[in-house]
Design an enzyme around this catalytic site. Sequence first.
Site, PDB file in Angstrom:
ATOM      1  N   ASP A 165       0.814  -1.208   0.000  1.00 45.51           N
ATOM      2  CA  ASP A 165       0.000   0.000   0.000  1.00 45.51           C
ATOM      3  C   ASP A 165       0.845   1.254   0.000  1.00 45.51           C
ATOM      4  O   ASP A 165       2.048   1.231   0.300  1.00 45.51           O
ATOM      5  CB  ASP A 165      -0.943   0.007   1.201  1.00 45.51           C
ATOM      6  CG  ASP A 165      -0.193  -0.010   2.528  1.00 45.51           C
ATOM      7  OD1 ASP A 165       0.681  -0.870   2.710  1.00 45.51           O
ATOM      8  OD2 ASP A 165      -0.464   0.860   3.390  1.00 45.51           O
ATOM      9  N   GLU A 234       0.102  -0.994   5.770  1.00 46.96           N
ATOM     10  CA  GLU A 234       1.147  -0.499   6.671  1.00 46.96           C
ATOM     11  C   GLU A 234       0.964   0.982   6.956  1.00 46.96           C
ATOM     12  O   GLU A 234       1.205   1.439   8.080  1.00 46.96           O
ATOM     13  CB  GLU A 234       2.536  -0.753   6.061  1.00 46.96           C
ATOM     14  CG  GLU A 234       3.697  -0.525   7.031  1.00 46.96           C
ATOM     15  CD  GLU A 234       4.159   0.933   7.101  1.00 46.96           C
ATOM     16  OE1 GLU A 234       4.872   1.287   8.071  1.00 46.96           O
ATOM     17  OE2 GLU A 234       3.808   1.711   6.178  1.00 46.96           O
ATOM     18  N   HIS A 561       5.586  10.463   1.388  1.00 41.35           N
ATOM     19  CA  HIS A 561       4.342  10.922   2.020  1.00 41.35           C
ATOM     20  C   HIS A 561       3.918  12.317   1.558  1.00 41.35           C
ATOM     21  O   HIS A 561       3.045  12.928   2.182  1.00 41.35           O
ATOM     22  CB  HIS A 561       4.445  10.903   3.550  1.00 41.35           C
ATOM     23  CG  HIS A 561       4.430   9.531   4.139  1.00 41.35           C
ATOM     24  ND1 HIS A 561       4.012   9.278   5.422  1.00 41.35           N
ATOM     25  CD2 HIS A 561       4.779   8.325   3.618  1.00 41.35           C
ATOM     26  CE1 HIS A 561       4.110   7.974   5.675  1.00 41.35           C
ATOM     27  NE2 HIS A 561       4.574   7.389   4.590  1.00 41.35           N
TER      28      HIS A 561
END
Length: 593
Positions: A165, A234, A561
């Site tokens: 993921d 995760e 991110h």
Amino acid sequence: MTFVLKLISGLLIGIYISFSLGRSALDWGKTLDSFANGVAILPTQELDTAKLCPQVSALYPQSSKNAGIWTNFGELLDTEGFQELAIEKLSGLIQIPSESYDNMPPPGEDPRWETMGQVHDYLAVAFPLIHSTFSLAKVNTYGLIYEWTGSDTSLKPYLLAAHQDVVPVNPETLDTWTYPPYSGFYDAETGIIWGRGASDDKASLAGIMLTLETLIEKGWTPKRTVVLAFGFDEEASGIHGAKTIGKALDEIYGQDGLAFIVDEGGKWFKDVYGTIFATPGVAEKGHADIKVEVTSPGGHSSVPPVHTTIGYLASIIAELENNPFPVELARDTVPHDTLLCYASHGREIPHSLKHAIFKSTHCDAALRKVGNMFVTKDRWYSSLVGTTQAVDMVFGGVKANALPESAYAIVNHRINTLSSVNETAAHDTQTITGIARAFNLTLRAFGEDVIPASAYLISEPKGHIELSQAFNHELEPAPRTPTSGKGSEPWDFLSGTIKATYDAHRSFRGTDGEESKSVVVSPGMSTGNTDTKYYWNLTRHIFRYNHKNGAYGGEIATGVHTVNENIPLDHYLEMIRFFSTLILNADEAEVFE
């Protein structure tokens, strides 16, 4: 004047000791002088710095079976054909938007999980030899456990982990991406592969799979069983993925049934004080999301009280932020051990910091000095050492003219490795108690009445504060992987593998001059958690490390991110070299049984 007198007396005593005992007057004079400054200093020559951060030699595959394969694999990495294949495999994986979100229901109850099925289909097509050679078990629909059974089943298997993921892409940021986030675009001019997951964590997944696919193609077979585990949430704490995978692995291999685990994590390898350091993660902080909820009577906003629930909550948040957890460097912790390695091997570390770090091994004043000189001045390192708090979510109110009857915030904590979930909860409770009394609010914390209504004898309470674990997946700090003494042989094995990978990728030959250019391996840890939090029972030897190159970056951020996530091709190829070296070394190592 007092300081001068102490300095002179220290030097005079040092001279006397020099003539009487044959010791160095200068060193002992400095030692005694240091007491005047509150820090006991031992003469430098008495410190065996090599023992503070010992290093091993590079570990290369040696057997007739593996040495040739390893050399050939290294040559293959330099070919245009293999590089194009590596780009293709990672790019295809990036093109699948396998996003995971917080608080998703189990697989089958939310269509957003279905992108994980696309990952499975892709892996089956992209790596056919693995799927015809390994056994494959699917756990909770989308968790993957592969096993390649070795020829000697008496040897403990090892586990390579990654996650399928990725962090969701904020649609509002799409126009700020250099290339579309799910394009998997390779820019040949810059040598960079772009897209969500390129760095976290699809390069690891693709690198592991391509390494093993290539080894199978070359006719190699393992002596030691190889296990792969790929979670699918995760980025959302692994509740549905790694948690269920961990239970399945425990049923298959049992307690301490694996030789070691390698997953993502650590701080990559990079230049620190003029030396390249690799810092595999050998510990993890704990985790707790604490919900702070305030309730009070509602009503029309035209007749408001002095404080609404949101006002109370704002004051509570301010109180928490004004009273952070203490940041105190401690001996026998990973952050301190990392600093010892910096001091032992950093070629450009400031002299004063270096000596303070050495002295901190036995002197409390020096330990505090290191905290003041380095830890508290570095936000990342300060976050690593202490328990952190971050108010990340706030909710309250439904309409502009209606007094909110409730409001709450979620406070995220990453817990110091020497602390606990209970200590963290107690700190928050204690911090809030005073302000609850000041506002005439009752307080219930984690199931216990701290300030009951009966505490207010004269007037009625104006509202209520409730503290609780927000999502019920709080986590204690992880057990530490041994890095010295008895039981640390797997650490030495990993360290040697890292050095061999680093040197081979740069064509170092181990000469004296080139040896000084090699990587220093130090115990490390990151500020976050990985899927390995569900694998503690399987082995004492968990390494959060996938050999990412952070040593020469700076021109382009990795974008983990956030927007413009990417990985340079050369860094990706070095990760593949690491996995091939690790797999071949593990096949002939005898230090795990």
